[in-house]
Structure formats: structure tokens, C-alpha cells
Design an enzyme around this catalytic site. Structure first.
Site, PDB file in Angstrom:
ATOM      1  N   GLU A 198       0.838  -1.201   0.000  1.00  0.00           N
ATOM      2  CA  GLU A 198       0.000   0.000   0.000  1.00  0.00           C
ATOM      3  C   GLU A 198       0.871   1.248   0.000  1.00  0.00           C
ATOM      4  OE1 GLU A 198      -3.277   0.355  -0.523  1.00  0.00           O
ATOM      5  OE2 GLU A 198      -2.477   2.369  -0.689  1.00  0.00           O
ATOM      6  N   CYS A 223       5.893   4.243   9.559  1.00  0.00           N
ATOM      7  CA  CYS A 223       6.511   3.498   8.455  1.00  0.00           C
ATOM      8  C   CYS A 223       7.977   3.814   8.164  1.00  0.00           C
ATOM      9  CB  CYS A 223       5.704   3.716   7.184  1.00  0.00           C
ATOM     10  SG  CYS A 223       4.061   2.997   7.303  1.00  0.00           S
ATOM     11  N   LYS A 268       8.255  -1.533  -2.147  1.00  0.00           N
ATOM     12  CA  LYS A 268       7.623  -0.741  -1.081  1.00  0.00           C
ATOM     13  C   LYS A 268       8.680  -0.215  -0.106  1.00  0.00           C
ATOM     14  CE  LYS A 268       4.924   1.062   1.825  1.00  0.00           C
ATOM     15  NZ  LYS A 268       4.166   2.274   1.648  1.00  0.00           N
TER      16      LYS A 268
HETATM   17  P1  NAI Z   1      -2.311  -0.614  12.495  1.00  0.00           P
HETATM   18  O1  NAI Z   1      -1.544  -0.913  13.713  1.00  0.00           O
HETATM   19  O2  NAI Z   1      -3.049   0.680  12.379  1.00  0.00           O
HETATM   20  O3  NAI Z   1      -3.365  -1.777  12.204  1.00  0.00           O
HETATM   21  C1  NAI Z   1      -3.068  -3.132  12.279  1.00  0.00           C
HETATM   22  C2  NAI Z   1      -4.278  -3.846  12.850  1.00  0.00           C
HETATM   23  O4  NAI Z   1      -4.076  -5.257  12.753  1.00  0.00           O
HETATM   24  C3  NAI Z   1      -4.528  -3.563  14.330  1.00  0.00           C
HETATM   25  O5  NAI Z   1      -5.834  -3.048  14.490  1.00  0.00           O
HETATM   26  C4  NAI Z   1      -4.390  -4.924  15.024  1.00  0.00           C
HETATM   27  O6  NAI Z   1      -5.301  -5.110  16.088  1.00  0.00           O
HETATM   28  C5  NAI Z   1      -4.683  -5.872  13.884  1.00  0.00           C
HETATM   29  N1  NAI Z   1      -4.096  -7.216  14.028  1.00  0.00           N
HETATM   30  C6  NAI Z   1      -2.807  -7.530  14.304  1.00  0.00           C
HETATM   31  N2  NAI Z   1      -2.647  -8.853  14.290  1.00  0.00           N
HETATM   32  C7  NAI Z   1      -3.853  -9.403  14.020  1.00  0.00           C
HETATM   33  C8  NAI Z   1      -4.309 -10.723  13.848  1.00  0.00           C
HETATM   34  N3  NAI Z   1      -3.481 -11.765  13.924  1.00  0.00           N
HETATM   35  N4  NAI Z   1      -5.627 -10.927  13.576  1.00  0.00           N
HETATM   36  C9  NAI Z   1      -6.462  -9.875  13.462  1.00  0.00           C
HETATM   37  N5  NAI Z   1      -6.086  -8.601  13.594  1.00  0.00           N
HETATM   38  C10 NAI Z   1      -4.793  -8.354  13.865  1.00  0.00           C
HETATM   39  O7  NAI Z   1      -1.257  -0.732  11.286  1.00  0.00           O
HETATM   40  P2  NAI Z   1      -1.278   0.066   9.899  1.00  0.00           P
HETATM   41  O8  NAI Z   1      -0.720   1.422  10.064  1.00  0.00           O
HETATM   42  O9  NAI Z   1      -2.605  -0.109   9.266  1.00  0.00           O
HETATM   43  O10 NAI Z   1      -0.193  -0.763   9.066  1.00  0.00           O
HETATM   44  C11 NAI Z   1      -0.452  -2.063   8.584  1.00  0.00           C
HETATM   45  C12 NAI Z   1       0.636  -2.430   7.592  1.00  0.00           C
HETATM   46  O11 NAI Z   1       0.563  -1.548   6.463  1.00  0.00           O
HETATM   47  C13 NAI Z   1       2.056  -2.307   8.134  1.00  0.00           C
HETATM   48  O12 NAI Z   1       2.830  -3.321   7.570  1.00  0.00           O
HETATM   49  C14 NAI Z   1       2.509  -0.951   7.614  1.00  0.00           C
HETATM   50  O13 NAI Z   1       3.900  -0.881   7.453  1.00  0.00           O
HETATM   51  C15 NAI Z   1       1.822  -0.911   6.257  1.00  0.00           C
HETATM   52  N6  NAI Z   1       1.573   0.430   5.747  1.00  0.00           N
HETATM   53  C16 NAI Z   1       1.138   1.421   6.589  1.00  0.00           C
HETATM   54  C17 NAI Z   1       0.870   2.680   6.083  1.00  0.00           C
HETATM   55  C18 NAI Z   1       0.427   3.774   6.983  1.00  0.00           C
HETATM   56  O14 NAI Z   1       0.416   4.919   6.534  1.00  0.00           O
HETATM   57  N7  NAI Z   1       0.034   3.509   8.223  1.00  0.00           N
HETATM   58  C19 NAI Z   1       1.010   2.981   4.651  1.00  0.00           C
HETATM   59  C20 NAI Z   1       1.406   1.851   3.868  1.00  0.00           C
HETATM   60  C21 NAI Z   1       1.673   0.642   4.407  1.00  0.00           C
END
Ligand code: NAI
Length: 443
Positions: A161, A276, A220
Site C-alpha cells: 500500500e 513506516c 515498497k
Molecule cells: P495498524 O496498527 O493501524 O493496524 C493493524 C491492525 O491489525 C490492528 O488493528 C491490530 O489489532 C490488527 N491485528 C494484528 N494482528 C492481528 C491478527 N493476527 N488478527 C487480526 N487482527 C490483527 O497498522 P497500519 O498502520 O494499518 O499498518 C499495517 C501495515 O501496512 C504495516 O505493515 C505498515 O507498514 C503498512 N503500511 C502502513 C501505512 C500507513 O500509513 N500507516 C502505509 C502503507 C503501508
């Protein structure tokens, strides 16, 4: 293959907005966003002004699609079973213990997803890496899936993403590119086509790039490293400007006017933050070291070192202004999120700068338009390693700026929000507070 039922594991900053937009643009597909955290799912199903993620335009998208073909649920098992396509958008933070601690990506949440998918699947699935992952993670995921299931074919795609928080909905509507990496086998290419067909509902085909899995995974990390490198480059030059009398804004404009360089990501700042950049560069550095490329690792590591230098330089400037002693000084900290238009404060420079000032003796008054008091308190407790209650005499978190009665010695702005403009104008023209300095790196 026409996909009718999608689920996404992880309802965070990526899973929530990306799935909301897929549901909006593809009303013929049922999209269910899953999370292990029941509070988060409750909030996604709750009132539109308190969704877990703040993004301009997100509430409107959720309003239109939620209950129609967009659902938020805790039923991980049931939704994995029903979905033909499963996105994994769980967090991949930096490892804090074990091999690679402090650098490598912690893949425990991704691995947990893979175990769940293997356990609850009863038919073939396309599994999509939406999280940012080290190159060759698809191999590990495939291994977990195959070893923990029987007679089910899993096709793994990488679809990182590229949205930026603060403009996520616009980024998703008009992506510069969508990247899809898949296996070169026939079934791999069929899976790639199934995902291309979904994005093609609103993204033009020439912007959908298909590659092999490893290029997509690495692209990415490399994109984030290049973006962060531009910030560190301009910030390093801001330090030189301050020594020489050159003006960083004039420098940025002069550099960015060269079409080979371009104007974006050339604004000096207190430093980059967010969940990130730092973790992805550390991950890249770790990968380079793993493959014996120490010089390449050192090169990218410096992007982070300059970022640390810039945050410290900003805080030190305030300390120097007061002659190295902040005892008895009250500083208003404006902006806690890592950038404007998000409620995300992960790795925000504000956390570092405020800690530095607080530990140097200052009392702080903190305000951010979107980060909740509870989040600010938990950042303080986690990163400053103090108990908020025991220090609350010297720490005040405001929920309103305009009406606050302030008796302060200076303002520090780690993250500028346009809505501060009016307040700053009033502050500068108020006779009682006139002559109090405002520290910011404004563009
Ligand atoms: P986040 O921490 O906001 O959300 C992750 C969610 O996954 C949490 O709500 C957590 O409770 C849930 N989760 C974790 N393990 C789980 C499991 N086994 N079963 C069910 N739910 C589970 O993280 P975010 O920011 O959305 O990032 C997600 C990924 O996307 C990361 O790898 C990040 O590097 C990538 N990313 C993030 C961006 C950003 O701007 N935040 C942009 C592009 C990529």
C-alpha cells in the site's frame, strides 16, 4: 475468476481506508474487515465522527458503503472461510527482541494471520500481502499455509500500500500506481488478473503495474527509503543554511524547480515521523546486512541518523534560547500527530521534542486537533517512561486551543496544522504575550 467475497485481516490505518474504498468502488463485492481488537471493530461500526482512523473524506466513504457491501467484524474464522481473496493488513513493527531486534521487521502478526488462514480455509484462496514486508516473506507465508492445511491451493500476491496518512482517501481514489506482484505460474497469473480486475473498477490499467513477488515486496521498502531520504537530505541542508545565512525555503524552491528533482518532499521539517519510514528503513538496513552489503546498509542508516539529529537540533535550539535552563518555563506544544490531517502519532517528532524539553525542566501545555488525550498520555507513558499522573502538575493536555487561558514562555510547533494560523495571529498580536518566541520550521 470473478471475486465476490473479500476479507481483510487488520482494521487499522491501512486495512480500514483501503477496504472502505474497494467496497465503495466495487458495490458487487462484499468486503469484510476483521480485527482481533473488539474495541476497534466496535468503533468502526459506531458513529462516523469517532471512527478509529481520522482521514479527510473517510467518514463519507464509510457512510456510503457500510452495511451495503462493507462490514467490520470480529468473526475471523467465519469470514476467512467464506472469502475467496484475503488481504493481510496487520502491523509489522520493528522487532524488540530476538535476532534482528531494533532493526528487522516483527512478523509475528503476519505469521498469526497465515496460521488462521490455514486453519479456517476450506477452499482455495488468494492471499494478499498488503502489509509492508521484508523481501521474500511470501515464501515464509506459503510455507506456513501449506504445512498447516491439506488439499487447499493458496496463491500469494504482494500488493503493498502506498497511501499517505492525511491524504489516504485521495491517494486511494487516484493512486500514482497500484503494484501487484505474483508468481509466474499459470495459477499465479490468474490470481494477479483477479486482483487487477478489482482495481480496474476505478484505476486505469496503465497505472496497475504487475511484477514478480520479490520486486513488489522490495519496491515498497525502497519507495519509503527514497522518500525519507529526500526529507533527511533537505533537513541536513537546513542545518547548513542556519550556519551560513542561506534560507532553506529559497534553497528548496531553487532545487525543486529542476524538473529532474521536482518539488515534492523538499520541505524542511522537524523530521519525519509515522509508523513506516523509520521501521521500513531499519528493515531495509537489516536486509542489506543479512545479504552482506554493509556499505549499502550504512548508506540507508544515515537517513535515520540525520532524522534523529534534526529532532534533537530543534529541541536544543529552544533550550539554547533560554540559556540552557528550562526550569520554571512553560512551553506550549502545538501538534502531536506526526503530520497534519491524521490522528496517528506513532514515531511523531513531537514525542521526542517534548520529552527533551520536559526532561530539561520545562512544564508543557500540549494541543493537537485530532490526537485524543488518551493517546497523548499513552505516548508519554510509553516513550518518556514516566507516569502521567505523577507528573500532571507540569503537563497539561488541552482539548480546546482557541479558548484556553495561557500563560506561556514560548510556543514550539513540531507539527503544523493550518488551523493554528488563526491562534498564532492572535498570539502574536496580544500585548501580554507579545515578544514570546515561536519555534517552528514552517514552509
Ligand atoms: P495498524 O496498527 O493501524 O493496524 C493493524 C491492525 O491489525 C490492528 O488493528 C491490530 O489489532 C490488527 N491485528 C494484528 N494482528 C492481528 C491478527 N493476527 N488478527 C487480526 N487482527 C490483527 O497498522 P497500519 O498502520 O494499518 O499498518 C499495517 C501495515 O501496512 C504495516 O505493515 C505498515 O507498514 C503498512 N503500511 C502502513 C501505512 C500507513 O500509513 N500507516 C502505509 C502503507 C503501508
Amino acid at each position: 475468476m470473478e471475486v465476490k467475497n473479500i476479507c481483510c485481516i487488520g482494521a487499522g490505518y491501512v486495512g480500514g481506508p483501503t477496504m472502505a474504498v474497494i467496497a465503495l468502488k466495487c458495490p458487487h463485492i462484499k468486503v469484510t474487515v476483521l480485527d482481533a481488537n473488539p474495541e476497534k471493530i466496535k468503533a468502526w461500526n459506531g458513529t462516523l465522527d469517532s471512527l478509529p482512523v481520522y482521514e479527510p473524506g473517510l467518514a463519507e466513504v464509510v457512510k456510503e458503503a457500510r452495511g451495503r457491501n462493507l462490514f467490520f467484524s470480529n468473526d475471523i474464522a467465519g469470514n476467512i472461510e467464506k472469502a475467496e481473496m484475503i488481504f493481510m493488513a496487520v502491523n509489522t513493527p520493528t522487532k524488540t527482541e530476538g535476532e534482528g531486534a531494533g532493526m528487522a521487521a516483527d512478523l509475528r502478526y503476519i505469521e498469526a494471520c497465515a496460521y488462521d488462514i490455514a486453519k479456517y480455509s476450506k477452499s482455495d484462496k488468494i492471499v494478499i500481502e498488503k502489509s509492508t514486508l521484508p523481501v521474500r516473506t511470501a515464501e515464509k507465508i506459503k510455507d506456513i499455509l501449506d504445512k498447516n492445511s491439506t488439499n487447499i491451493h493458496f496463491e500469494i500476491l504482494s500488493n503493498p500500500e502506498f497511501l499517505a496518512e492525511g491524504s489516504a482517501i485521495q491517494d486511494l481514489f487516484k493512486s500514482d500506481r497500484v503494484l501487484i506482484g505474483g508468481d509466474e505460474s499459470e495459477s499465479g497469473q490468474q490470481a494477479v488478473k483477479a486482483l487487477v480486475d478489482i482495481y480496474a473498477n476505478w484505476i486505469s490499467k496503465e497505472k496497475i503495474l504487475t511484477t514478480n513477488v520479490w520486486s513488489s515486496e522490495l519496491a515498497k521498502l525502497a519507495s519509503n527509503a527514497m522518500l525519507a531520504q529526500r526529507i533527511s537530505s533537505i533537513n541536513s541542508l537546513s542545518a547548513l543554511c542556519e550556519k551560513t545565512g542561506a534560507d532553506i525555503k529559497e534553497l528548496s524552491k531553487a532545487i525543486g524547480s529542476d524538473h529532474r528533482i521536482g518539488p515534492h518532499f523538499l520541505n524542511a521539517s522537524v523530521g519525519f515521523g509515522g509508523s513506516c519510514f523509520q521501521k521500513d528503513i531499519l528493515n531495509l538496513v537489516y536486509l542489506c546486512k543479512y545479504y552482506g552489503l554493509d556499505e549499502v546498509a550504512d548508506y540507508w542508516h544515515h537517513v535515520i541518523k540525520i532524522n534523529d539529529f534534526q529532532k534533537k537540533r530543534f529541541a536544543q535550539k529552544i533550550l539554547d534560547y533560554f540559556g540552557g535552563n528550562l526550569n520554571g518555563k512553560v512551553i506550549l506544544i502545538l501538534g502531536w500527530a506526526f503530520k497534519e490531517n491524521t490522528n496517528d502519532s506513532r514515531e511523531s517528532p513531537a514525542i521526542y521534542v517534548s520529552n527533551y524539553l520536559f526532561k530539561a525542566g520545562a512544564s508543557l501545555v500540549i494541543f493537537d486537533p485530532k490526537v485524543s488525550q488518551n493517546n497523548i498520555i499513552s505516548d508519554i507513558e510509553n516513550y518518556w517512561e514516566i507516569k502521567y499522573k505523577e507528573s500532571s502538575e507540569n503537563l497539561l493536555i488541552l482539548d480546546e486551543l482557541e479558548t484556553a487561558n495561557l500563560n506561556i514562555d514560548c510556543i514550539a510547533i513540531p507539527t503544523f496544522w493550518s488551523q493554528f494560523e488563526k491562534f498564532l495571529l492572535r498570539f502574536s498580536s496580544d500585548l501580554n504575550t507579545y515578544n514570546k518566541p515561536i519555534f517552528q520550521i514552517k514552509n
